[in-house]
Scaffold this motif. Structure first.
Motif, PDB file in Angstrom:
ATOM      1  N   PHE A 322       8.002  29.615 -29.054  1.00  0.00           N
ATOM      2  CA  PHE A 322       8.331  28.457 -29.885  1.00  0.00           C
ATOM      3  C   PHE A 322       8.684  27.283 -28.980  1.00  0.00           C
ATOM      4  O   PHE A 322       9.416  27.463 -27.998  1.00  0.00           O
ATOM      5  CB  PHE A 322       9.524  28.767 -30.793  1.00  0.00           C
ATOM      6  CG  PHE A 322       9.203  29.745 -31.898  1.00  0.00           C
ATOM      7  CD1 PHE A 322       8.767  29.284 -33.140  1.00  0.00           C
ATOM      8  CD2 PHE A 322       9.319  31.116 -31.702  1.00  0.00           C
ATOM      9  CE1 PHE A 322       8.469  30.176 -34.156  1.00  0.00           C
ATOM     10  CE2 PHE A 322       9.014  32.011 -32.717  1.00  0.00           C
ATOM     11  CZ  PHE A 322       8.590  31.548 -33.944  1.00  0.00           C
ATOM     12  N   THR A 323       8.169  26.119 -29.303  1.00  0.00           N
ATOM     13  CA  THR A 323       8.507  24.918 -28.543  1.00  0.00           C
ATOM     14  C   THR A 323       9.148  23.892 -29.472  1.00  0.00           C
ATOM     15  O   THR A 323       8.549  23.520 -30.488  1.00  0.00           O
ATOM     16  CB  THR A 323       7.220  24.324 -27.895  1.00  0.00           C
ATOM     17  OG1 THR A 323       6.640  25.308 -27.037  1.00  0.00           O
ATOM     18  CG2 THR A 323       7.538  23.077 -27.071  1.00  0.00           C
ATOM     19  N   ASN A 324      10.371  23.512 -29.149  1.00  0.00           N
ATOM     20  CA  ASN A 324      11.087  22.421 -29.849  1.00  0.00           C
ATOM     21  C   ASN A 324      11.489  22.712 -31.290  1.00  0.00           C
ATOM     22  O   ASN A 324      11.492  21.807 -32.132  1.00  0.00           O
ATOM     23  CB  ASN A 324      10.287  21.110 -29.765  1.00  0.00           C
ATOM     24  CG  ASN A 324      10.146  20.635 -28.336  1.00  0.00           C
ATOM     25  OD1 ASN A 324      10.932  21.021 -27.471  1.00  0.00           O
ATOM     26  ND2 ASN A 324       9.143  19.812 -28.074  1.00  0.00           N
ATOM     27  N   VAL A 325      11.861  23.971 -31.586  1.00  0.00           N
ATOM     28  CA  VAL A 325      12.464  24.265 -32.894  1.00  0.00           C
ATOM     29  C   VAL A 325      13.985  24.387 -32.714  1.00  0.00           C
ATOM     30  O   VAL A 325      14.497  24.379 -31.591  1.00  0.00           O
ATOM     31  CB  VAL A 325      11.900  25.559 -33.526  1.00  0.00           C
ATOM     32  CG1 VAL A 325      10.420  25.428 -33.777  1.00  0.00           C
ATOM     33  CG2 VAL A 325      12.208  26.786 -32.668  1.00  0.00           C
ATOM     34  N   GLN A 332      17.920  33.120 -34.378  1.00  0.00           N
ATOM     35  CA  GLN A 332      16.534  33.145 -34.869  1.00  0.00           C
ATOM     36  C   GLN A 332      16.000  31.721 -34.807  1.00  0.00           C
ATOM     37  O   GLN A 332      16.767  30.762 -34.897  1.00  0.00           O
ATOM     38  CB  GLN A 332      16.501  33.628 -36.320  1.00  0.00           C
ATOM     39  CG  GLN A 332      17.008  35.058 -36.495  1.00  0.00           C
ATOM     40  CD  GLN A 332      16.696  35.587 -37.881  1.00  0.00           C
ATOM     41  OE1 GLN A 332      15.591  35.419 -38.377  1.00  0.00           O
ATOM     42  NE2 GLN A 332      17.675  36.213 -38.506  1.00  0.00           N
ATOM     43  N   PRO A 333      14.672  31.570 -34.674  1.00  0.00           N
ATOM     44  CA  PRO A 333      14.132  30.211 -34.691  1.00  0.00           C
ATOM     45  C   PRO A 333      14.292  29.612 -36.086  1.00  0.00           C
ATOM     46  O   PRO A 333      14.205  30.337 -37.085  1.00  0.00           O
ATOM     47  CB  PRO A 333      12.652  30.426 -34.349  1.00  0.00           C
ATOM     48  CG  PRO A 333      12.354  31.817 -34.773  1.00  0.00           C
ATOM     49  CD  PRO A 333      13.619  32.594 -34.574  1.00  0.00           C
ATOM     50  N   PRO A 358      16.060  15.936 -37.855  1.00  0.00           N
ATOM     51  CA  PRO A 358      15.705  17.317 -38.183  1.00  0.00           C
ATOM     52  C   PRO A 358      16.121  18.304 -37.097  1.00  0.00           C
ATOM     53  O   PRO A 358      16.296  17.918 -35.941  1.00  0.00           O
ATOM     54  CB  PRO A 358      14.182  17.273 -38.299  1.00  0.00           C
ATOM     55  CG  PRO A 358      13.766  16.090 -37.499  1.00  0.00           C
ATOM     56  CD  PRO A 358      14.884  15.101 -37.582  1.00  0.00           C
ATOM     57  N   ALA A 359      16.262  19.573 -37.474  1.00  0.00           N
ATOM     58  CA  ALA A 359      16.590  20.613 -36.493  1.00  0.00           C
ATOM     59  C   ALA A 359      15.383  20.868 -35.600  1.00  0.00           C
ATOM     60  O   ALA A 359      15.504  20.972 -34.383  1.00  0.00           O
ATOM     61  CB  ALA A 359      17.002  21.896 -37.207  1.00  0.00           C
ATOM     62  N   ALA A 360      14.214  20.975 -36.220  1.00  0.00           N
ATOM     63  CA  ALA A 360      12.983  21.176 -35.432  1.00  0.00           C
ATOM     64  C   ALA A 360      12.280  19.831 -35.313  1.00  0.00           C
ATOM     65  O   ALA A 360      12.228  19.066 -36.279  1.00  0.00           O
ATOM     66  CB  ALA A 360      12.068  22.175 -36.127  1.00  0.00           C
ATOM     67  N   HIS A 361      11.704  19.540 -34.146  1.00  0.00           N
ATOM     68  CA  HIS A 361      10.913  18.313 -34.021  1.00  0.00           C
ATOM     69  C   HIS A 361       9.706  18.414 -34.966  1.00  0.00           C
ATOM     70  O   HIS A 361       9.131  19.505 -35.105  1.00  0.00           O
ATOM     71  CB  HIS A 361      10.453  18.134 -32.567  1.00  0.00           C
ATOM     72  CG  HIS A 361       9.788  16.810 -32.350  1.00  0.00           C
ATOM     73  ND1 HIS A 361       8.463  16.600 -32.651  1.00  0.00           N
ATOM     74  CD2 HIS A 361      10.291  15.623 -31.927  1.00  0.00           C
ATOM     75  CE1 HIS A 361       8.171  15.326 -32.399  1.00  0.00           C
ATOM     76  NE2 HIS A 361       9.253  14.723 -31.964  1.00  0.00           N
ATOM     77  N   PRO A 362       9.331  17.316 -35.642  1.00  0.00           N
ATOM     78  CA  PRO A 362       8.192  17.392 -36.580  1.00  0.00           C
ATOM     79  C   PRO A 362       6.905  17.912 -35.927  1.00  0.00           C
ATOM     80  O   PRO A 362       6.030  18.441 -36.609  1.00  0.00           O
ATOM     81  CB  PRO A 362       8.013  15.943 -37.042  1.00  0.00           C
ATOM     82  CG  PRO A 362       9.299  15.254 -36.745  1.00  0.00           C
ATOM     83  CD  PRO A 362       9.964  15.995 -35.630  1.00  0.00           C
ATOM     84  N   ASN A 363       6.794  17.762 -34.611  1.00  0.00           N
ATOM     85  CA  ASN A 363       5.615  18.292 -33.911  1.00  0.00           C
ATOM     86  C   ASN A 363       5.975  19.546 -33.105  1.00  0.00           C
ATOM     87  O   ASN A 363       5.324  19.870 -32.117  1.00  0.00           O
ATOM     88  CB  ASN A 363       5.014  17.228 -32.991  1.00  0.00           C
ATOM     89  CG  ASN A 363       3.648  17.630 -32.451  1.00  0.00           C
ATOM     90  OD1 ASN A 363       2.847  18.256 -33.143  1.00  0.00           O
ATOM     91  ND2 ASN A 363       3.368  17.269 -31.192  1.00  0.00           N
ATOM     92  N   SER A 364       7.023  20.260 -33.541  1.00  0.00           N
ATOM     93  CA  SER A 364       7.337  21.519 -32.863  1.00  0.00           C
ATOM     94  C   SER A 364       6.195  22.504 -33.118  1.00  0.00           C
ATOM     95  O   SER A 364       5.527  22.440 -34.155  1.00  0.00           O
ATOM     96  CB  SER A 364       8.670  22.083 -33.356  1.00  0.00           C
ATOM     97  OG  SER A 364       8.693  22.168 -34.757  1.00  0.00           O
ATOM     98  N   ARG A 365       5.978  23.405 -32.177  1.00  0.00           N
ATOM     99  CA  ARG A 365       4.775  24.253 -32.218  1.00  0.00           C
ATOM    100  C   ARG A 365       5.095  25.717 -31.934  1.00  0.00           C
ATOM    101  O   ARG A 365       6.065  26.038 -31.257  1.00  0.00           O
ATOM    102  CB  ARG A 365       3.775  23.763 -31.152  1.00  0.00           C
ATOM    103  CG  ARG A 365       3.286  22.339 -31.341  1.00  0.00           C
ATOM    104  CD  ARG A 365       2.013  22.287 -32.139  1.00  0.00           C
ATOM    105  NE  ARG A 365       1.666  20.946 -32.579  1.00  0.00           N
ATOM    106  CZ  ARG A 365       0.516  20.638 -33.176  1.00  0.00           C
ATOM    107  NH1 ARG A 365      -0.405  21.559 -33.379  1.00  0.00           N
ATOM    108  NH2 ARG A 365       0.277  19.415 -33.587  1.00  0.00           N
TER     109      ARG A 365
END
Ligand code: GTP
Ligand code: SPV
Ligand code: MN
Length: 580
Positions: A322-325, A332-333, A358-365
């Motif tokens: 996971f990247t940037n969540v 847990q993510p 937001p907690a996760a970046h909108p472009n988290s992957r």
């Protein structure tokens, strides 16, 4: 490890001399190597483990907060002929670009490990596949390339047998946005990327090789490299049709490629071949066949839940980066619209604060191997690819574009593809939500002049009589309150069914100026809570709005001047005239 290929040996040694790494590691692509690099990153803190009971072998990487998306304004195509590159790209002369990059690369790997990653885009034994080698100082890139490509020993053997390969040099540099460039040299099949560790900027097999460089090669060699998903739609009778669909970044490719049919259609099945890139070739019988050059998914995390995309949700419970969540209290993510759990930390590693974004970046992957997908098609590994019945274009348009329509001919379909426009998303830096022209969803990825690219697309009409039928879809119509008019996700199956029926000549249509639209009852909407007036608005067009759209599109086309193919201009004029 070394190689018999002298060009590769010489290049690796030149790069090492110039960048001065502490050591050079040739990647073999093994599981052991993956685990070693993961351990190294866990030790230096660039990766952390997620909850191993709920998410075994899942890791979290937080990138630099200024390095979270593709950077289109820093991405260049370098050739000595700007006209070939076209106004759709940023251009730089080859010598200037090399000088700039070589300055940046000077001694840039001091104290770091330089990894040499041989990779193959496409099944290792497919004649349509192409190889490359990425040199990088980022261990994050190595583990992502392992999941995203066929990487290591087998790829190196193919390179040694074939001789030619794409050279990609990457360094994260200082992650300074002012010292960041993604340069492409299509004439010499090479890529130079500096200053970003993120996705399409750094995993050079993906957008840089498999789209920008490959599109250039494809034009020369008579095939197409496209920003398309590939899926197989299997009916209850066991008949499977393959569809390739191009939507701009973060506009629904991964979701459509992994669609789970709604309850009413549970005897139908969607198989995933690919979720982002397709290489299309005409075979010796005249059929258009597609392979997915990738072997994994680098997918948008936010919005993924058990309802919207059960397959993706299940797929990322294990063996995923996971990247940037964000994370929950029990590690847990967590991301927006996950629908379970609460965020404790955000994508910057801070305590979660609802007022701070937001907690996760909108472009988290998520990065995950395609083999984790329950719906992964057995034919995804087939050397000859799959035959394509329909090509679908789409965009994110809150108004104007109907739910679905069909082109009247190949040439008309090429015009429809060239006319794709979509609201910008978080996949690239810059403002989100503005409609921009994104022909064939390739605006950021076509490695040469769009006018020549459209001519290349048009040329397929002369190559074969059995081309796929072309459609356009829009899942993103909204009412004045911003509510989506179409439920989307699994329910998009109903639209795919209409598309296949049209290809088989099993259903009529409503002929309009812009193409064939569905008749009232030909798409089943039973069980969907759609008001009849809303349904009408989804399957009809507003002539006045379309006249304006076609006028704007006409101006855009004419900006390509003399290079614009006459056939495209004629198609545009025909539709504009038919609108009155
Ligand atoms: P890239 O990987 O950037 O090329 O994107 P993609 O085209 O694969 O996009 P993806 O499928 O990841 O979807 C991006 C966003 O669109 C996610 O937040 C999804 O939840 C949302 N989305 C996907 N399909 C639909 C749909 O049918 N309707 C609506 N309303 N949203 C959707
Ligand atoms: C896109 O932006 O279209 C992606 C993500 O698929 S990236 O790999 O960053 O290009
Ligand atoms: Mn993409």
């Amino acid at each position: 490890m070394t190689t018999k290929n002298q060009e590769l040996t010489a290049w690796v040694s030149d790069v090492a001399k110039h960048t001065q790494p502490q050591k050079v590691v040739w990647c073999d692509g093994s599981e052991e190597e993956y685990q070693q690099i993961v351990d190294l990153m866990l030790n230096d803190g660039s990766l952390s483990s997620l909850n191993s009971d709920t998410h075994p072998d899942c890791y979290l990487h937080l990138s630099d907060p200024q390095d979270v998306a593709r950077v289109e304004h820093l991405t260049f195509i370098c050739s000595d002929d700007p006209a070939t590159v076209g106004d759709n790209n940023n251009w730089m002369p080859v010598a200037d670009a090399k000088e700039k990059m070589n300055d940046l690369y000077q001694d840039c790997m001091k104290g770091r490990t330089m990894y040499v990653i041989p990779y193959c885009m496409g099944p290792i034994d497919s004649p349509y596949s192409r190889c490359g080698v990425e040199i990088t100082d980022s261990p994050y890139v190595v583990i992502n390339m392992k999941l995203m490509t066929r990487m290591g020993t087998k790829a190196l053997s193919r390179i040694e047998a074939e001789g030619s390969f794409v050279k990609g040099l990457h360094s994260i540099g200082e992650l300074d946005p002012d010292r960041r460039f993604i340069m492409h040299f299509p004439e010499e099949l090479s890529i130079m990327s500096y200053g970003s560790g993120y996705g399409g900027n750094a995993l050079l097999g993906k957008k840089c090789h498999a789209l920008r460089i490959a599109s250039w090669q494809a034009r020369k060699e008579g095939w197409l490299a496209e920003h398309m998903l590939i899926l197989g739609l299997e009916s209850p009778e066991g008949e499977t049709h393959y569809i390739a669909a191009a939507f701009p970044s973060a506009c629904g490719k991964t979701n459509l490629a992994m669609l789970i049919p709604p309850e009413k259609y549970k005897d139908w099945k969607v198989w995933t071949l690919g979720d982002d890139i397709a290489w299309l070739h005409k075979d010796t019988t005249g059929l258009m066949r597609a392979i997915n050059p990738e072997a994994g998914y680098f997918g948008v995390v936010p919005g993924t839940n058990a309802k919207t995309n059960r397959n993706a949700y299940d797929m990322i419970q294990q063996n995923t980066i996971f990247t940037n969540v964000g994370t929950t209290a029990d590690n847990q993510p967590w991301w927006e619209d996950k629908k379970v759990g609460q965020p404790e930390t955000d994508w910057k590693g801070n305590d979660y604060d609802a007022n701070a974004g937001p907690a996760a970046h909108p472009n988290s992957r998520f990065t995950v191997s395609a083999t984790e997908n329950k719906a992964y098609s057995s034919l995804a590994e087939a050397a000859e690819g799959v035959p394509i019945t329909a090509i679908v274009f789409g965009g994110r348009r809150r108004e104007l574009a109907p739910l679905v329509y069909q082109a009247k001919s190949w040439e008309h379909g090429v015009m429809i593809g060239a006319g794709v426009a979509s609201e910008t998303t978080a996949a690239a830096t810059g403002q989100v939500g503005i409609v921009r022209r994104d022909p064939m969803a390739m605006k950021p990825f076509c490695g040469y002049n769009f006018a020549d690219y459209w001519a290349h697309w048009l040329s397929f009409a002369e190559r074969t009589g059995t081309l796929p039928k072309i459609f356009h879809v829009n899942w993103f119509r909204q009412d004045d309150d911003g509510k989506f008019l179409w439920p989307g996700f699994g329910e998009n199956l109903r639209v795919l069914q209409w598309i296949i029926k049209r290809c088989k000549g099993e259903v009529g249509a409503n002929e309009t100026a812009i193409g064939y639209l569905p008749c009232d009852d030909d798409i089943d909407i039973e069980g969907l809570d759609i008001d009849p007036a809303v349904w009408q608005s989804l399957i009809t067009i507003d002539d006045q709005q379309w006249r304006q759209e076609m006028d704007e599109f006409g101006e855009y086309l004419e900006s390509y001047g003399d290079r614009l193919p006459d056939k495209l201009r004629e198609q545009h004029q025909q539709v504009r005239a038919a609108l009155g």
